[in-house]
Design an enzyme around this catalytic site. Structure first.
Site, short mmCIF file in Angstrom:
data_model
loop_
_atom_site.label_atom_id
_atom_site.label_comp_id
_atom_site.label_asym_id
_atom_site.label_seq_id
_atom_site.Cartn_x
_atom_site.Cartn_y
_atom_site.Cartn_z
N ASP A 94 1.11 -1.29 -0.18
CA ASP A 94 0.03 -0.22 -0.27
C ASP A 94 1.02 1.33 0.19
O ASP A 94 1.54 1.72 1.04
CB ASP A 94 -1.01 -0.36 1.14
N LYS A 156 -6.35 3.00 -3.29
CA LYS A 156 -6.95 3.11 -1.51
C LYS A 156 -7.35 4.49 -1.15
O LYS A 156 -6.32 5.45 -1.63
CB LYS A 156 -5.96 2.79 -0.93
N LYS A 185 -10.06 0.42 -2.82
CA LYS A 185 -9.38 -0.18 -1.51
C LYS A 185 -9.44 1.40 -0.86
O LYS A 185 -9.47 2.06 -0.42
CB LYS A 185 -8.76 -0.57 -0.67
#
Length: 224
Positions: A94, A156, A185
C-alpha cells in the site's frame, strides 16, 4: 450482500499499523487473521517477515505500507522500502502518494514516483493511497488516473492519518474516475458492519480496518 462469513472476510484487510504495536500485538493480529481468513494482514515494515511466517499456509496475504503515513520521502527511499518488504515476504504493498507534490501541482513527479515503485516490485499487488480527505474532486480524478497508468491494482482512499477517513462519496468519486480499470480499497474510520456494507455498495472491493474481528463477530451474531 454477503452469502457467508468467508465471503465477508475476503473483503477485509485486517490492519495493525499503530507505531507502538508490539510483537504480542502482531501475534494476536495474526491469530485473528488466521481465524477469520481475511484477505490480508497489513503490518508495518519491520513486522513483515514475522507476519509472513505466522501466516504461512493460511491463504492470508501479508501486506505492508510504503512511504507511510505521509508519502513525503524520496522515490529512492520508497523503492528501497518496497523492495525490502517484498524480499521479506510482502505480497501486497500500500503505497502513499506524495501530497506535497500533489498540492504543488507536480503531478508528473507524482506519476514518476508511483511508477518507479511499482516497476521495481513486480509480482506483488499494489494499492496507491491517495488520501482522499485532503484532495479536491479534480485531484482525486487526476491521482486515480495516475494510479491506473502506473499499473496499480487498487486505489485506496486513506491512510487513517489524514484529515478524515473514507466516505461513501470518496469511493463513488474514485469509481467514477477509474471505471472498471482498477479496484478500490476503502480505509479509515470503518469500524462496523453497516459502514463496511455502505462502502462495498458504493464500489469498494477491499476494506482496510483495524476492527476486522469485531466486524466479523457482528456479522456472525446477525446471521444466527
Amino acid at each position: 450482500m454477503f452469502n457467508d462469513a468467508s465471503q465477508l472476510a475476503q473483503y477485509i484487510d485486517h490492519t495493525l499499523l499503530r507505531p507502538d504495536a508490539t510483537l504480542d500485538d502482531l501475534a494476536l493480529a495474526c491469530e485473528a487473521a488466521k481465524t477469520y481468513r481475511f484477505a490480508s494482514l497489513v503490518v508495518n515494515g519491520w513486522q513483515v517477515a514475522r507476519a509472513k511466517a505466522f501466516l504461512a499456509g493460511t491463504g492470508v496475504k501479508t501486506c505492508t505500507v510504503v512511504g507511510f503515513p505521509h508519502g513525503a520521502c524520496s522515490t529512492t527511499v520508497k523503492i528501497v522500502e518496497a523492495m525490502e518488504a517484498m524480499k521479506n515476504g510482502a505480497e501486497e504493498l500500500d503505497i502513499v502518494v506524495n501530497l506535497g507534490m500533489v498540492k504543488s501541482g507536480k503531478l508528473e513527479l507524482v506519476e514518476i514516483d508511483i511508477k518507479n515503485v511499482i516497476a521495481m516490485t513486480k509480482g506483488v499487488v499494489h494499492k496507491v493511497i491517495i488520501e482522499s480527505g485532503a484532495l479536491t474532486t479534480s485531484e482525486i480524478t487526476d491521482l486515480c488516473r495516475i494510479a491506473v497508468r502506473s499499473g496499480a491494482e487498487f486505489v485506496k482512499t486513506s491512510t487513517g492519518h489524514g484529515p478524515r477517513g473514507a466516505t461513501v462519496d470518496d469511493v463513488r468519486a474514485i469509481r467514477a474516475a477509474v471505471g472498471s480499470t482498477c479496484r478500490i480499497k476503502a480505509s479509515g474510520g470503518i469500524k462496523d458492519l453497516a459502514t463496511l456494507k455502505a462502502m462495498v455498495e458504493a464500489g469498494a472491493e477491499r476494506i482496510g480496518t483495524s476492527a476486522g474481528p469485531a466486524i466479523m463477530e457482528e456479522f456472525l451474531k446477525q446471521a444466527k
